[in-house]
Design a protein around this motif. Structure first.
Motif, mmCIF file in Angstrom:
data_model
loop_
_atom_site.group_PDB
_atom_site.id
_atom_site.type_symbol
_atom_site.label_atom_id
_atom_site.label_comp_id
_atom_site.label_asym_id
_atom_site.label_seq_id
_atom_site.Cartn_x
_atom_site.Cartn_y
_atom_site.Cartn_z
ATOM 1 N N ILE A 162 0.839 -1.190 0.000
ATOM 2 C CA ILE A 162 0.000 0.000 0.000
ATOM 3 C C ILE A 162 0.880 1.247 0.000
ATOM 4 N N PRO A 163 0.335 2.408 -0.358
ATOM 5 C CA PRO A 163 1.146 3.631 -0.418
ATOM 6 C C PRO A 163 1.698 4.035 0.942
ATOM 7 N N VAL A 164 2.909 4.576 0.910
ATOM 8 C CA VAL A 164 3.562 5.078 2.113
ATOM 9 C C VAL A 164 3.709 6.588 1.994
ATOM 10 N N ILE A 165 3.249 7.279 3.026
ATOM 11 C CA ILE A 165 3.324 8.738 3.099
ATOM 12 C C ILE A 165 4.388 9.088 4.135
ATOM 13 N N ALA A 166 5.343 9.915 3.761
ATOM 14 C CA ALA A 166 6.464 10.239 4.642
ATOM 15 C C ALA A 166 6.121 11.383 5.580
ATOM 16 N N ALA A 167 6.607 11.281 6.820
ATOM 17 C CA ALA A 167 6.455 12.367 7.788
ATOM 18 C C ALA A 167 7.662 12.370 8.706
ATOM 19 N N GLY A 168 7.935 13.527 9.292
ATOM 20 C CA GLY A 168 9.050 13.643 10.216
ATOM 21 C C GLY A 168 10.181 14.476 9.654
ATOM 22 N N GLY A 169 10.136 15.788 9.876
ATOM 23 C CA GLY A 169 11.221 16.662 9.441
ATOM 24 C C GLY A 169 11.048 17.276 8.069
ATOM 25 N N ILE A 170 9.835 17.244 7.518
ATOM 26 C CA ILE A 170 9.619 17.775 6.166
ATOM 27 C C ILE A 170 9.034 19.187 6.244
ATOM 28 N N ALA A 171 9.826 20.169 5.840
ATOM 29 C CA ALA A 171 9.362 21.560 5.844
ATOM 30 C C ALA A 171 9.712 22.284 4.554
ATOM 31 N N THR A 172 10.427 21.619 3.659
ATOM 32 C CA THR A 172 10.894 22.251 2.423
ATOM 33 C C THR A 172 10.709 21.313 1.241
ATOM 34 N N ARG A 173 10.885 21.876 0.056
ATOM 35 C CA ARG A 173 10.814 21.072 -1.164
ATOM 36 C C ARG A 173 11.886 19.986 -1.154
ATOM 37 N N ALA A 174 13.064 20.272 -0.599
ATOM 38 C CA ALA A 174 14.134 19.279 -0.547
ATOM 39 C C ALA A 174 13.707 18.061 0.268
ATOM 40 N N GLY A 175 12.977 18.291 1.344
ATOM 41 C CA GLY A 175 12.479 17.187 2.150
ATOM 42 C C GLY A 175 11.482 16.329 1.395
ATOM 43 N N VAL A 176 10.623 16.980 0.627
ATOM 44 C CA VAL A 176 9.651 16.251 -0.194
ATOM 45 C C VAL A 176 10.383 15.407 -1.237
#
Length: 297
Positions: A162-176
């Motif tokens: 199933i799809p995985v959505i990332a979280a934890g420390g993402i505040a910028t385009r680089a994190g995405v």
């Protein structure tokens, strides 16, 4: 189409984090209107209060939004009933397993997306029949796991269908970009949205985030760990030999001091390590525009 946007019904596979008391109807509506998935945090509020926030969202936007259920609260059964009766189509969950409510939620056609801190729990959630998981690394704010994002995200991606959505420390385009490069299909961001112009936090709260750039970003207190901004009150709490219950009581009191009384230095602010990447107030639309760069290609 990206699998996460197909599930969310949004323009971008970006979810706003469910920050208790901060993630209200106004903030959720702003994020959804900008093309992401706004989330109303139901933790710590009554069914009547939740309905009020849902109505606020619906007055401000016609776009899709979600409700987060913090499963540690005693009134969760009432909140689940409210979510179903209100016709909510997506929920995120945390602080427990949604297994006791899955039958009712799925019968109502609701997409269920739990936050998970490790592979074992992620696999349990997939077997339970959830639609996607939010893999949250320890860089996140508030309750955190023990695995860093750069290790956690690919580990879960490689072992789930199933799809995985990332979280934890993402505040910028680089994190995405990092999250997508590691196989994730969506992202969830909390701290950066907590200080956007539509958020109800005080300017003192925002300044504590913006001016934190040269200080240790956050402190992780207790077990399970809870990440907070490094304020004088947080430092004082760390010096006490508190039980987990006493720690939570001190943190909750400190949060209200910072949130309601606007006394930041003597209060507690839940925030992720990405505070050092957040420098100025932006609207939800501006944040979404930055995070979503390149996602439509």
């Amino acid at each position: 189409m990206n699998r996460v946007t197909a599930i969310l019904g949004t323009k971008y596979p970006i979810i706003q984090g469910a920050m208790q008391y901060v993630a209200n109807g106004k903030l959720a509506a702003a994020v959804s209107e900008a093309g992401g998935l706004g989330v109303v945090a139901a933790g710590g509020i009554s069914s009547e209060q939740l309905i009020t926030e849902i109505n606020i969202v619906r007055k401000l936007t016609q776009k899709q939004f979600a409700v987060n259920l913090n499963l540690q609260y005693k009134n969760v059964p009432e909140l689940v009933k409210t979510v179903i009766e209100q016709g909510i189509k997506i929920i995120t969950t945390g602080a427990g397993t949604p297994k006791y409510y899955m039958d009712d939620l799925k019968k109502a056609g609701i997409k269920v997306i739990p936050v998970v801190p490790n592979l074992k729990i992620a696999q349990k959630m997939e077997k339970l029949g959830v639609d996607a998981v939010i893999a949250e690394g320890m860089e996140a704010g508030a309750h955190i796991g023990q695995n860093s994002s750069l290790v956690l995200w690919p580990q879960i991606v490689q072992n789930l269908s199933i799809p995985v959505i990332a979280a934890g420390g993402i505040a910028t385009r680089a994190g995405v970009k990092a999250a997508f490069d590691l196989g994730c299909e969506g992202v969830q961001s909390g701290t950066v949205f907590s200080v956007c112009s539509e958020s109800l936090v005080s300017d003192q709260w925002r300044e504590a985030i913006y001016q934190n750039n040269n200080e240790p970003a956050t402190l992780a207190l207790g077990m399970p760990a809870i990440r907070v901004l490094n304020t004088a009150r947080a430092q004082e709490i760390t010096q006490k030999n508190l039980s987990q219950a006493e720690l939570m009581n001190n943190l909750n009191q400190g949060f209200m001091t910072a949130f309601k009384d606007k006394n930041v230095e003597n209060g507690v602010i839940f925030a992720g390590e990405d505070v050092n990447l957040i420098h100025q107030k932006q609207s939800a639309q501006q944040i979404i525009n930055e995070l979503a760069q390149g996602l439509e290609k």
